[in-house]
Design a protein around this motif. Structure first.
Motif, PDB file in Angstrom:
ATOM      1  N   MET A  23      90.844  16.868  53.764  1.00 19.82           N
ATOM      2  CA  MET A  23      90.446  17.675  53.329  1.00 19.82           C
ATOM      3  C   MET A  23      88.832  16.972  52.976  1.00 19.82           C
ATOM      4  N   THR A  24      87.789  17.644  53.281  1.00 16.74           N
ATOM      5  CA  THR A  24      86.316  17.071  53.093  1.00 16.74           C
ATOM      6  C   THR A  24      86.077  16.738  51.118  1.00 16.74           C
ATOM      7  N   PRO A  25      85.388  15.238  51.354  1.00 14.26           N
ATOM      8  CA  PRO A  25      85.344  14.764  50.407  1.00 14.26           C
ATOM      9  C   PRO A  25      84.180  15.776  50.058  1.00 14.26           C
ATOM     10  N   ALA A  26      84.023  15.639  47.639  1.00 17.39           N
ATOM     11  CA  ALA A  26      83.206  15.985  47.595  1.00 17.39           C
ATOM     12  C   ALA A  26      81.763  16.042  47.562  1.00 17.39           C
ATOM     13  N   LEU A  27      81.184  17.454  47.291  1.00 17.72           N
ATOM     14  CA  LEU A  27      79.835  17.420  47.157  1.00 17.72           C
ATOM     15  C   LEU A  27      79.164  17.394  45.958  1.00 17.72           C
ATOM     16  N   VAL A  28      78.196  17.144  45.723  1.00 15.21           N
ATOM     17  CA  VAL A  28      76.924  16.706  44.265  1.00 15.21           C
ATOM     18  C   VAL A  28      75.799  17.823  44.732  1.00 15.21           C
ATOM     19  N   ASP A  29      75.041  18.936  43.906  1.00 19.40           N
ATOM     20  CA  ASP A  29      73.943  19.019  44.336  1.00 19.40           C
ATOM     21  C   ASP A  29      73.595  18.807  42.879  1.00 19.40           C
ATOM     22  N   THR A  30      72.114  17.370  43.600  1.00 20.42           N
ATOM     23  CA  THR A  30      71.979  16.550  42.488  1.00 20.42           C
ATOM     24  C   THR A  30      70.172  17.402  41.897  1.00 20.42           C
ATOM     25  N   HIS A  31      70.747  18.642  42.792  1.00 20.99           N
ATOM     26  CA  HIS A  31      69.092  19.555  42.110  1.00 20.99           C
ATOM     27  C   HIS A  31      69.295  20.798  42.183  1.00 20.99           C
ATOM     28  N   VAL A  32      69.347  21.843  40.723  1.00 17.98           N
ATOM     29  CA  VAL A  32      70.128  22.798  41.403  1.00 17.98           C
ATOM     30  C   VAL A  32      69.580  23.671  39.400  1.00 17.98           C
ATOM     31  N   HIS A  33      68.650  24.851  39.450  1.00 17.08           N
ATOM     32  CA  HIS A  33      67.647  25.084  38.225  1.00 17.08           C
ATOM     33  C   HIS A  33      68.884  26.197  38.023  1.00 17.08           C
ATOM     34  N   LEU A  34      69.764  25.981  37.783  1.00 17.96           N
ATOM     35  CA  LEU A  34      71.396  27.107  37.162  1.00 17.96           C
ATOM     36  C   LEU A  34      70.826  27.762  35.783  1.00 17.96           C
ATOM     37  N   TYR A  35      69.777  27.300  35.341  1.00 18.46           N
ATOM     38  CA  TYR A  35      69.376  28.262  34.130  1.00 18.46           C
ATOM     39  C   TYR A  35      68.683  29.092  34.571  1.00 18.46           C
ATOM     40  N   ALA A  36      68.185  29.238  35.766  1.00 18.00           N
ATOM     41  CA  ALA A  36      66.658  30.800  35.689  1.00 18.00           C
ATOM     42  C   ALA A  36      67.157  31.418  35.346  1.00 18.00           C
ATOM     43  N   ASP A  37      66.514  32.562  35.648  1.00 21.91           N
ATOM     44  CA  ASP A  37      66.809  34.228  35.027  1.00 21.91           C
ATOM     45  C   ASP A  37      68.031  34.774  36.170  1.00 21.91           C
ATOM     46  N   ALA A  38      67.260  34.433  37.779  1.00 25.97           N
ATOM     47  CA  ALA A  38      68.291  35.091  38.528  1.00 25.97           C
ATOM     48  C   ALA A  38      69.095  34.830  39.709  1.00 25.97           C
ATOM     49  N   TYR A  39      70.381  33.962  37.707  1.00 31.31           N
ATOM     50  CA  TYR A  39      71.515  33.712  37.605  1.00 31.31           C
ATOM     51  C   TYR A  39      72.176  34.044  36.592  1.00 31.31           C
TER      52      TYR A  39
END
Length: 268
Positions: A1-17
């Motif tokens: 099983m691949t270890p967990a990943l961290v996305d250290t920079h994502v604009h999750l609040y952006a209108d695109a989402y």
């Protein structure tokens, strides 16, 4: 099983989402992304970041003023960042930095803002997330950024650390980043055929690399040109593994450990 990943920079609040934000988070979880860190770009986005931190487990935030937003920011905006760093969800300062690509009209204010953010980060012992962009065939922003960090580092010592997000060079900059005790953040541009990122990070050891998407921007190959999202950080990990001759598991384990060490994240 691949270890967990961290996305250290994502604009999750952006209108695109806006149309499918919860589904975006669900896809990230399914892709093995255990934690996401959301940079702010202005004061309003800090509120958006905090709301998403409350809504989703494993989502953390930053507070800061992006250099390209400074022209529209009130003069006292930088002074309002400090109190926001007390919030339990805020684990870093940013995104700040220098951007000479679009315009140099506000470059003095950009430099002053960067220095103020760096001093705040050191005072609160929080990492700094740095934006750095120049026009083609220029490295003025990179050189000014390093000079400002060195000045603050001389005052703050080891209390100042952080990450050069979306790192792509120039080649000499990697050595400066390492000497400053900072990390490099790698995202979709690592997968771009002619961007030169593998060469720019050739001398950067794996223990100084963290992964990111910068979503919704800069989607990695084969999604280049479409909306980026945190699930795609797995594609960045795959590319780094190929570039370094490692397994994806080795890259995931190392970069996640790096992110958790730099940002003080919990282990799960």
């Amino acid at each position: 099983m691949t270890p967990a990943l961290v996305d250290t920079h994502v604009h999750l609040y952006a209108d695109a989402y806006d149309a499918d934000r919860d589904a975006v988070v669900a896809r990230a979880r399914a892709a093995g992304v255990a934690q996401m860190i959301l940079p702010a770009v202005d004061l309003a986005s800090v509120d958006d970041v905090l709301a998403l931190c409350d809504r989703h487990v494993g989502v953390f935030g930053m507070a800061g003023l992006h250099p390209t937003y400074l022209g529209d920011a009130p003069e006292e905006a930088a002074e309002r960042i400090g109190p926001l760093l007390q919030d339990r969800h805020i684990i870093a300062v940013g995104e700040t930095g220098l951007d000479y690509y679009w315009s140099r009209e506000h470059e003095e204010r950009q430099r002053a803002s960067l220095a103020a953010h760096a001093r705040l980060a050191a005072a609160h012992r929080l990492p700094l997330s740095l934006h750095n962009r120049d026009k083609k065939d220029s490295d003025d922003a990179s050189r000014d950024l390093v000079a400002i960090l060195r000045e603050v580092k001389a005052e703050a010592g080891d209390a100042l650390t952080g990450v050069f997000h979306c790192f792509g060079g120039p080649t000499w900059l990697a050595h400066e980043v390492l000497d400053l005790g900072f990390f490099v953040g790698l995202g979709g541009t690592l997968t771009f055929k002619n961007a030169g990122v593998p060469d720019a990070i050739a001398d950067v050891p794996l223990d100084r690399i963290v992964l990111e998407t910068d979503g919704p921007y800069l989607a990695p190959t084969p999604h280049r040109g479409s909306r980026n999202e945190p699930a795609y950080v797995a594609l960045v990990a795959q590319t780094l593994a190929r570039v370094r001759g490692l397994t994806v598991g080795e890259v995931a384990e190392a970069t996640t450990a790096n992110a958790r060490r730099l940002f003080g994240l919990p282990d799960s």
